[in-house]
Write a protein that holds these residues in place. Structure first.
Motif, mmCIF file in Angstrom:
data_model
loop_
_atom_site.group_PDB
_atom_site.id
_atom_site.type_symbol
_atom_site.label_atom_id
_atom_site.label_comp_id
_atom_site.label_asym_id
_atom_site.label_seq_id
_atom_site.Cartn_x
_atom_site.Cartn_y
_atom_site.Cartn_z
ATOM 1 N N PHE A 7 0.936 -1.265 -0.184
ATOM 2 C CA PHE A 7 0.076 0.094 0.120
ATOM 3 C C PHE A 7 0.777 1.150 0.012
ATOM 4 N N ASP A 8 0.429 2.268 -1.002
ATOM 5 C CA ASP A 8 0.936 3.618 -0.636
ATOM 6 C C ASP A 8 0.326 4.119 0.557
ATOM 7 N N LEU A 9 0.767 5.086 1.266
ATOM 8 C CA LEU A 9 -0.054 6.042 2.268
ATOM 9 C C LEU A 9 -0.835 6.790 1.889
ATOM 10 N N ASP A 10 -0.416 8.028 1.366
ATOM 11 C CA ASP A 10 -1.067 9.524 1.321
ATOM 12 C C ASP A 10 -2.096 9.113 -0.214
ATOM 13 N N GLY A 11 -3.380 9.233 0.107
ATOM 14 C CA GLY A 11 -4.082 9.423 -0.951
ATOM 15 C C GLY A 11 -4.602 7.991 -1.334
ATOM 16 N N THR A 12 -3.956 6.947 -0.530
ATOM 17 C CA THR A 12 -4.393 5.538 -0.450
ATOM 18 C C THR A 12 -4.829 5.023 0.641
ATOM 19 N N LEU A 13 -4.409 5.318 1.760
ATOM 20 C CA LEU A 13 -5.203 4.900 3.143
ATOM 21 C C LEU A 13 -6.192 6.158 3.659
ATOM 22 N N GLY A 110 2.522 13.154 -10.294
ATOM 23 C CA GLY A 110 1.602 11.811 -9.999
ATOM 24 C C GLY A 110 0.495 11.986 -9.032
ATOM 25 N N ASP A 111 0.463 12.911 -8.463
ATOM 26 C CA ASP A 111 -0.481 13.320 -7.299
ATOM 27 C C ASP A 111 -0.438 14.809 -7.014
ATOM 28 N N LEU A 112 -1.534 15.319 -6.004
ATOM 29 C CA LEU A 112 -1.556 16.908 -5.689
ATOM 30 C C LEU A 112 -0.293 17.029 -4.994
ATOM 31 N N GLY A 226 -2.188 2.218 -5.203
ATOM 32 C CA GLY A 226 -1.813 3.394 -4.904
ATOM 33 C C GLY A 226 -2.435 4.399 -5.693
ATOM 34 N N ASP A 227 -2.233 5.505 -5.344
ATOM 35 C CA ASP A 227 -2.958 6.741 -6.132
ATOM 36 C C ASP A 227 -2.045 7.436 -7.184
ATOM 37 N N ASN A 228 -0.977 7.036 -7.176
ATOM 38 C CA ASN A 228 0.092 7.606 -8.147
ATOM 39 C C ASN A 228 0.615 6.560 -9.367
#
Ligand SMILES: [Mg+2]
Length: 281
Positions: A7-13, A110-112, A226-228
């Protein structure tokens, strides 16, 4: 058989986003006065989707241009900051080869997280200055002032599944603040291994290779969530891992499975797990 989920952390969990405005303020206050209004103008334009800088693009900080790469890392479109589009001939001449993104000058948006820092770089800040603003933001996120919304069912699902699967956290963020965020989310004791400051996307493949050895599994038995896309999905997919891409910005790129939100990911994961055989043994 699925054995490991990364798991990625930010934007994912979690999917809180109000810290990005805090981050943008920390960047803006480092700029010269006359550039601050321009910074905010660009920031809001990017969020509204009416700026050439977009989630999914790559910013060449040295040349101050915005690149769009295909999945083989070739440039197919180039924009100046003011929106001027390069001709195909100019692209061919200037960027005939594949592009390697890095964490200094060829930045994958890839993300904010990358939006405030990239606009800051455009207006003259150094990598060190934007990183200092990032660390201030992470400190804020650790504090009680940053309230986080837990995604319904996530902690419960992971607690249940950790008996059957190995869970790995792989984040580009530092340990101290990431651990504090995990605690706020009720996920402090979920992971069998945690990789901080992972240096994704540059080192994603190396980490996945090490995880194969650590847990004695094959790439097909690992799932990356993940979100990226360029950090979490593309390198994992290329190695043969399974992927779930959380894509709230509707970038439209390819993953095995794409969802729009963390909540959707939780739902999907619980049905997916029920239908698949999963085991870490
Ligand atoms: Mg993320």
């Amino acid at each position: 058989m699925l054995k490991v989920i990364v798991f990625d952390l930010d934007g994912t969990l979690y999917e809180d986003t109000h810290h990005f405005d805090y981050y943008a303020k920390r960047i803006a206050e480092r700029l010269e006065k006359e550039k601050q209004a321009l910074f905010w103008q660009d920031y809001h334009a990017v969020l509204a989707g009416v700026h050439p800088l977009k989630i999914g693009s790559v910013y060449n900080a040295k040349e101050d241009v915005i690149l769009f790469l295909d999945s083989d890392h070739y440039v197919y479109a180039v924009y100046e900051w003011d929106g001027t589009k390069w001709s195909d001939d100019a692209i061919q001449k200037h960027y005939p080869k594949q592009i390697s993104v890095d964490l200094d000058n060829m930045l994958s948006i890839g993300d904010l997280w990358w939006v405030p820092s990239t606009i800051g770089r455009h207006y003259g800040l150094t990598n060190e200055e934007t990183y200092a603003a990032f660390l201030e933001t992470r400190t804020f996120m650790m504090s009680p002032h940053f309230t986080m919304k837990r995604t319904a069912g996530l902690a419960e699902l992971l607690t249940q599944l950790r008996e059957h699967l190995f869970f790995v956290l792989m984040t580009n963020s530092p340990k101290l603040d990431s651990e504090a965020i995990l605690a706020k989310l009720g996920l402090a004791d979920i992971f069998h291994q945690k990789i901080f400051q992972a240096g994704k996307p540059v080192h994603t493949a190396k980490h996945l290779q090490e995880l194969c050895q650590t847990f004695n599994v094959r790439y097909e038995e690992i799932m990356s969530i993940g979100d990226n896309w360029r950090n979490d999905i593309l390198p994992a997919k290329q190695l043969g891992c399974q992927t779930i891409y959380i894509d709230p910005h509707e970038t439209g790129v390819n993953a095995d499975i794409t969802v729009r939100s963390v909540g959707e990911m939780v739902q999907l994961l619980s049905t997916y797990i029920k239908s698949e055989r999963v085991s870490k043994k």
